[in-house]
Design a protein around this motif. Structure first.
Motif, PDB file in Angstrom:
ATOM      1  N   ILE A  79       0.875  -1.174   0.000  1.00 43.00           N
ATOM      2  CA  ILE A  79       0.000   0.000   0.000  1.00 43.00           C
ATOM      3  C   ILE A  79       0.909   1.219   0.000  1.00 43.00           C
ATOM      4  O   ILE A  79       1.903   1.250   0.723  1.00 43.00           O
ATOM      5  N   THR A  80       0.585   2.219  -0.809  1.00 47.79           N
ATOM      6  CA  THR A  80       1.372   3.452  -0.833  1.00 47.79           C
ATOM      7  C   THR A  80       0.438   4.651  -0.929  1.00 47.79           C
ATOM      8  O   THR A  80      -0.617   4.577  -1.568  1.00 47.79           O
ATOM      9  N   TRP A  81       0.824   5.738  -0.285  1.00 42.73           N
ATOM     10  CA  TRP A  81       0.032   6.964  -0.258  1.00 42.73           C
ATOM     11  C   TRP A  81       0.745   8.090  -1.001  1.00 42.73           C
ATOM     12  O   TRP A  81       1.955   8.226  -0.893  1.00 42.73           O
ATOM     13  N   ALA A  82      -0.025   8.922  -1.698  1.00 46.39           N
ATOM     14  CA  ALA A  82       0.516  10.157  -2.260  1.00 46.39           C
ATOM     15  C   ALA A  82       0.864  11.078  -1.084  1.00 46.39           C
ATOM     16  O   ALA A  82       0.193  11.046  -0.046  1.00 46.39           O
ATOM     17  N   PRO A  83       1.894  11.918  -1.224  1.00 45.28           N
ATOM     18  CA  PRO A  83       2.293  12.811  -0.129  1.00 45.28           C
ATOM     19  C   PRO A  83       1.169  13.710   0.382  1.00 45.28           C
ATOM     20  O   PRO A  83       1.097  14.002   1.571  1.00 45.28           O
ATOM     21  N   ASP A  84       0.251  14.117  -0.509  1.00 43.50           N
ATOM     22  CA  ASP A  84      -0.852  14.986  -0.083  1.00 43.50           C
ATOM     23  C   ASP A  84      -2.056  14.206   0.437  1.00 43.50           C
ATOM     24  O   ASP A  84      -3.065  14.798   0.826  1.00 43.50           O
ATOM     25  N   MET A  86      -4.161  12.514  -1.216  1.00 42.43           N
ATOM     26  CA  MET A  86      -5.301  12.556  -2.141  1.00 42.43           C
ATOM     27  C   MET A  86      -5.521  11.250  -2.903  1.00 42.43           C
ATOM     28  O   MET A  86      -6.564  11.062  -3.513  1.00 42.43           O
ATOM     29  N   ARG A  87      -4.529  10.363  -2.894  1.00 45.10           N
ATOM     30  CA  ARG A  87      -4.672   9.054  -3.534  1.00 45.10           C
ATOM     31  C   ARG A  87      -3.917   8.009  -2.732  1.00 45.10           C
ATOM     32  O   ARG A  87      -2.878   8.290  -2.143  1.00 45.10           O
ATOM     33  N   VAL A  88      -4.464   6.815  -2.753  1.00 42.83           N
ATOM     34  CA  VAL A  88      -3.778   5.663  -2.174  1.00 42.83           C
ATOM     35  C   VAL A  88      -3.700   4.610  -3.266  1.00 42.83           C
ATOM     36  O   VAL A  88      -4.613   4.461  -4.072  1.00 42.83           O
ATOM     37  N   GLY A  89      -2.573   3.923  -3.308  1.00 46.55           N
ATOM     38  CA  GLY A  89      -2.372   2.872  -4.293  1.00 46.55           C
ATOM     39  C   GLY A  89      -2.178   1.526  -3.621  1.00 46.55           C
ATOM     40  O   GLY A  89      -1.453   1.414  -2.632  1.00 46.55           O
ATOM     41  N   PHE A  90      -2.858   0.518  -4.144  1.00 49.14           N
ATOM     42  CA  PHE A  90      -2.702  -0.861  -3.694  1.00 49.14           C
ATOM     43  C   PHE A  90      -2.025  -1.621  -4.827  1.00 49.14           C
ATOM     44  O   PHE A  90      -2.554  -1.675  -5.940  1.00 49.14           O
ATOM     45  N   LEU A  91      -0.851  -2.183  -4.573  1.00 49.84           N
ATOM     46  CA  LEU A  91      -0.129  -2.961  -5.573  1.00 49.84           C
ATOM     47  C   LEU A  91      -0.688  -4.376  -5.578  1.00 49.84           C
ATOM     48  O   LEU A  91      -0.576  -5.096  -4.588  1.00 49.84           O
ATOM     49  N   VAL A  92      -1.298  -4.780  -6.685  1.00 45.26           N
ATOM     50  CA  VAL A  92      -1.957  -6.083  -6.793  1.00 45.26           C
ATOM     51  C   VAL A  92      -1.170  -6.976  -7.737  1.00 45.26           C
ATOM     52  O   VAL A  92      -0.827  -6.577  -8.853  1.00 45.26           O
ATOM     53  N   GLY A  93      -0.869  -8.173  -7.268  1.00 43.07           N
ATOM     54  CA  GLY A  93      -0.193  -9.172  -8.099  1.00 43.07           C
ATOM     55  C   GLY A  93       1.248  -8.841  -8.422  1.00 43.07           C
ATOM     56  O   GLY A  93       1.831  -9.458  -9.303  1.00 43.07           O
TER      57      GLY A  93
END
Length: 162
Positions: A79-84, A86-93
């Protein structure tokens, strides 16, 4: 006749309790907080195909909302977050970054960080990090199962208003 019926009823009750407990169990696999303190997490729970993972976002681990349920063949690595925030990313596979807006809980896009050349992919992404302005991610592009990583950079879909 009553004793065998009671035994069967007791066995059925125990079995029902066991399976109800089995299907209601879940465990948290990953948790990551944004710089602003919002929580993103991955839960694993039994599903009809085996074990499935689900993606959650919220103000605290107790008040998260599910944003997606992965198929039993999919899994979230990071899981990674944008510094602000405003978005979160989930790395799948190991290759696909699925983006969400934590305010609306809506999908905000998805990008393949490495090519999906096979199932599973022969390369995986590791250490995914948003750029300072949130418009790109950097990561290590690694062969699956052995050393030899190289740097990766992928631009992201633009967030409205940015």
């Amino acid at each position: 006749m009553k004793a065998p019926a009671l035994v069967l009823l007791a066995v059925a009750a125990v079995a029902a309790g066991f399976f109800a407990g089995r299907w209601s169990r879940s465990r948290v696999l990953l948790v990551e907080a944004s710089p602003q303190g919002i929580i993103a997490l991955v839960r694993e729970q039994p599903c009809s195909d085996g074990v499935c993972q689900s993606l959650w976002i919220g103000q605290s681990p107790e008040s998260v909302s599910r944003v997606a349920t992965l198929r039993s063949t999919e899994y979230c690595d990071e899981i990674t977050w944008a510094p602000d925030g405003m978005r979160v990313g989930f790395l799948v596979g190991g290759y696909q970054l699925r983006l969400y807006d934590p305010g609306s809980l809506a999908p905000a896009g998805q990008v393949s960080l490495v090519g999906q050349d096979a199932t599973p992919t022969t390369r995986i992404a590791r250490g995914v990090t948003f750029s300072e302005n949130g418009r790109a991610v950097t990561f290590d592009d690694c062969p699956r199962g052995h050393s030899g990583c190289r740097s990766g950079l992928v631009g992201l879909p633009v967030v409205r208003g940015k």
